[in-house]
Design a protein around this motif. Structure first.
Motif, PDB file in Angstrom:
ATOM      1  N   TRP A 257      29.244  77.644  -0.754  1.00  0.00           N
ATOM      2  CA  TRP A 257      28.017  78.161  -1.347  1.00  0.00           C
ATOM      3  C   TRP A 257      26.902  78.316  -0.330  1.00  0.00           C
ATOM      4  O   TRP A 257      26.261  79.353  -0.230  1.00  0.00           O
ATOM      5  CB  TRP A 257      27.533  77.242  -2.481  1.00  0.00           C
TER       6      TRP A 257
ATOM      7  N   THR B 255      28.887  83.428   2.865  1.00  0.00           N
ATOM      8  CA  THR B 255      28.748  82.409   1.824  1.00  0.00           C
ATOM      9  C   THR B 255      28.184  83.047   0.557  1.00  0.00           C
ATOM     10  O   THR B 255      27.583  84.122   0.599  1.00  0.00           O
ATOM     11  CB  THR B 255      27.817  81.268   2.268  1.00  0.00           C
ATOM     12  N   VAL B 256      28.367  82.352  -0.562  1.00  0.00           N
ATOM     13  CA  VAL B 256      27.876  82.882  -1.838  1.00  0.00           C
ATOM     14  C   VAL B 256      26.355  82.992  -1.813  1.00  0.00           C
ATOM     15  O   VAL B 256      25.783  84.019  -2.185  1.00  0.00           O
ATOM     16  CB  VAL B 256      28.332  82.004  -3.014  1.00  0.00           C
TER      17      VAL B 256
ATOM     18  N   VAL C  57      21.048  75.695  -6.273  1.00  0.00           N
ATOM     19  CA  VAL C  57      22.252  75.762  -7.105  1.00  0.00           C
ATOM     20  C   VAL C  57      22.523  74.415  -7.756  1.00  0.00           C
ATOM     21  O   VAL C  57      22.151  73.361  -7.239  1.00  0.00           O
ATOM     22  CB  VAL C  57      23.450  76.206  -6.246  1.00  0.00           C
TER      23      VAL C  57
ATOM     24  N   ARG D 252      26.839  72.614  -5.148  1.00  0.00           N
ATOM     25  CA  ARG D 252      27.149  73.305  -3.893  1.00  0.00           C
ATOM     26  C   ARG D 252      28.651  73.228  -3.637  1.00  0.00           C
ATOM     27  O   ARG D 252      29.152  72.240  -3.106  1.00  0.00           O
ATOM     28  CB  ARG D 252      26.375  72.697  -2.733  1.00  0.00           C
ATOM     29  N   THR D 253      29.370  74.267  -4.022  1.00  0.00           N
ATOM     30  CA  THR D 253      30.818  74.274  -3.900  1.00  0.00           C
ATOM     31  C   THR D 253      31.255  74.474  -2.450  1.00  0.00           C
ATOM     32  O   THR D 253      30.586  75.143  -1.671  1.00  0.00           O
ATOM     33  CB  THR D 253      31.428  75.380  -4.771  1.00  0.00           C
TER      34      THR D 253
ATOM     35  N   GLN E  12      28.634  78.636 -12.774  1.00  0.00           N
ATOM     36  CA  GLN E  12      27.623  78.143 -11.838  1.00  0.00           C
ATOM     37  C   GLN E  12      26.230  78.541 -12.317  1.00  0.00           C
ATOM     38  O   GLN E  12      26.050  79.594 -12.947  1.00  0.00           O
ATOM     39  CB  GLN E  12      27.880  78.722 -10.447  1.00  0.00           C
TER      40      GLN E  12
ATOM     41  N   CYS F 294      22.009  78.692 -10.935  1.00  0.00           N
ATOM     42  CA  CYS F 294      21.054  78.534  -9.849  1.00  0.00           C
ATOM     43  C   CYS F 294      19.688  79.051 -10.296  1.00  0.00           C
ATOM     44  O   CYS F 294      19.570  79.692 -11.349  1.00  0.00           O
ATOM     45  CB  CYS F 294      21.503  79.257  -8.581  1.00  0.00           C
TER      46      CYS F 294
END
Length: 266
Positions: free
Chosen positions: A19, A27-28, A48, A51-52, A61, A63
């Motif tokens: 993440w 990254t996401v 978020v 945090r994966t 998810q 955020c």
């Protein structure tokens, strides 16, 4: 003055380095922030719920981000559709709404729920599910998996299953932990807790799988809770089998919940 927005997000973690934003890595948060800035002109404080790690997926998810009120007034209900046209196919934003007063996606959360998919079929994972299902090389016993899970329920110091961080606690409350076989034969572990340490779910699953295939006693995963450091004999299973499926929040009192969580995590 800013407008805080809540975003509900899903992503396939296969091609992401997790993440959090990292230099020179996809990254996401990096992808999402870039498109939010393009849409709103500015997007501050993307935060978020969970945090994966690299390779971990999400269907639920949550955020938050702060934008200018004028930008939100201008775009409003069109944001989800506009983001669908901007974001790559492995990230989707399902909902964007003004957040309640005091809302913090991370600290206001009551709990996070993950699922971990494992197949013990001798031919491995289905080709269409290979990115979200772990192939285990030994037959697994459902009753043994659930017996092992029982010893991990409740509030404990999960230091044996966590990567310890300086000034952080490894005490967590695991509220729900059980296994079920889906109609396609895949075993699904459901894990719910107030919060998780880094790699905690994958370590818990790894320990339970060694009990489920008969190599360890079903009491073994729970017996490790007496440890005060990472147990090196616990296997950390692959990230690709793990999906964040839901984050829960209180009906109100978001700021109070956030403050209480900050004190607890410190």
């Amino acid at each position: 003055m800013s407008e805080r927005l809540r975003l509900d997000v899903a992503y396939d973690g296969t091609d992401f380095a997790g993440w959090a934003v990292q230099p020179e890595r996809r990254t996401v948060a990096g992808v999402l922030t870039a498109e939010l800035v393009r849409l709103f002109g500015s997007a501050d404080g993307l935060t978020v719920a969970g945090r994966t790690d690299a390779g971990v997926h999400a269907t639920g998810q949550v955020c938050h981000v702060d934008v200018t009120p004028s930008a939100w007034d201008r775009l409003g209900d069109s944001v989800v559709r506009r983001l669908a046209g901007l974001l790559p196919g492995d990230v989707r934003v399902h909902s964007v709404v003004p957040a309640p007063e005091g809302f913090d996606a991370r600290f206001s959360a009551l709990w996070r729920r993950y699922e971990y998919r494992v197949t013990d079929d001798p031919w491995g994972a289905s080709p269409l599910r290979r990115h979200d299902t772990l192939a285990w090389p030994r037959p697994l016993d459902l009753d043994a998996l659930n017996a092992a899970a029982e010893g991990l329920l409740g509030e404990h110091d999960f230091a044996a299953y966590c990567r310890r961080k300086e000034h952080g606690t490894t005490i967590r409350m695991v509220q729900r932990l059980h296994w079920a076989r889906a109609v396609d034969g895949v075993l699904v572990a459901t894990v719910q807790a107030d919060a998780f340490c880094q790699s905690m779910v994958r370590s818990l699953v790894g320990a339970m799988l060694t009990a489920g295939d008969g190599r360890r006693a079903v009491e073994w995963p729970g017996s490790l809770l007496t440890r005060r450091e990472r147990a090196s004999e616990v296997p950390v299973v692959g990230a690709h089998g793990l999906t964040l499926v839901e984050v829960a929040y209180p009906a109100d009192g978001f700021a109070e919940r956030a403050e209480a969580t900050r004190r607890l995590r410190a």
